[in-house]
Design a protein around this motif. Sequence first.
Motif, mmCIF file in Angstrom:
data_model
loop_
_atom_site.group_PDB
_atom_site.id
_atom_site.type_symbol
_atom_site.label_atom_id
_atom_site.label_comp_id
_atom_site.label_asym_id
_atom_site.label_seq_id
_atom_site.Cartn_x
_atom_site.Cartn_y
_atom_site.Cartn_z
ATOM 1 N N GLU A 52 62.686 67.901 55.042
ATOM 2 C CA GLU A 52 61.292 68.054 54.697
ATOM 3 C C GLU A 52 60.343 66.705 55.096
ATOM 4 O O GLU A 52 59.798 66.062 54.343
ATOM 5 N N PHE A 71 56.967 65.380 53.761
ATOM 6 C CA PHE A 71 55.986 66.600 53.407
ATOM 7 C C PHE A 71 55.093 66.271 52.174
ATOM 8 O O PHE A 71 55.956 65.673 51.216
ATOM 9 N N GLY A 72 54.153 66.615 52.043
ATOM 10 C CA GLY A 72 53.244 66.306 50.559
ATOM 11 C C GLY A 72 52.416 64.854 50.862
ATOM 12 O O GLY A 72 51.703 64.790 49.901
ATOM 13 N N ARG A 73 52.845 64.183 51.696
ATOM 14 C CA ARG A 73 52.355 62.634 51.756
ATOM 15 C C ARG A 73 51.346 62.606 52.732
ATOM 16 O O ARG A 73 51.417 62.999 53.923
ATOM 17 N N GLN A 78 50.380 67.061 53.640
ATOM 18 C CA GLN A 78 49.692 67.939 52.676
ATOM 19 C C GLN A 78 49.716 69.203 53.702
ATOM 20 O O GLN A 78 49.746 70.516 52.940
ATOM 21 N N VAL A 81 52.737 71.441 53.790
ATOM 22 C CA VAL A 81 53.093 72.040 52.577
ATOM 23 C C VAL A 81 51.833 73.348 52.429
ATOM 24 O O VAL A 81 52.358 74.695 52.024
ATOM 25 N N SER A 82 50.589 73.160 52.736
ATOM 26 C CA SER A 82 49.471 73.996 52.430
ATOM 27 C C SER A 82 49.478 75.195 53.355
ATOM 28 O O SER A 82 48.900 76.203 53.068
ATOM 29 N N ASN A 96 45.341 60.367 48.594
ATOM 30 C CA ASN A 96 46.761 60.778 48.992
ATOM 31 C C ASN A 96 46.655 60.599 50.656
ATOM 32 O O ASN A 96 47.209 61.232 51.268
#
Length: 151
Positions: A52, A71-73, A78, A81-82, A96
Amino acid sequence: MPFQKLKPKVEDILQNKEASVDKRLTEVCELLETSIPYYDWVGFYFKNGDKEELKLRSFAGEPTDHEIIPFGRGICGQVAVSNKNFVVPDVKAQNNYIACSIHVKAEIVIPLFLNGENIGQIDIDSHSEDPFSHEDELFLEWVNKKVAEIL
């Protein structure tokens, strides 16, 4: 250089089957970074196997310590993930955000899809404030579609 004039150059680079995929990706990064005055760093990140996280594959501009992004960082994480474009006119306004350089003022990240799956992205940093337009988004979406054709 206007985006329409860059399109045939991007296609020529990507269609050169004598060069490796990584070499072609780097050449596209270099073309964009040298042709568009407010593109100060251009890179392609791709999903790192089953992890991930994203892994930097090709880039043009200053070297970065951020070769792996969870992922997400940050903006790139972002988008992983989006699955949506993310235009950041002012990186200081993002809580972020992962700072790559003190000179970066804005960033745009466009996901790269292959067979409907988000497998990576093109990431562009700018030393200018709020430089990215809808035309940048459309052009970079087009670049990613062309890149997907050679993967």
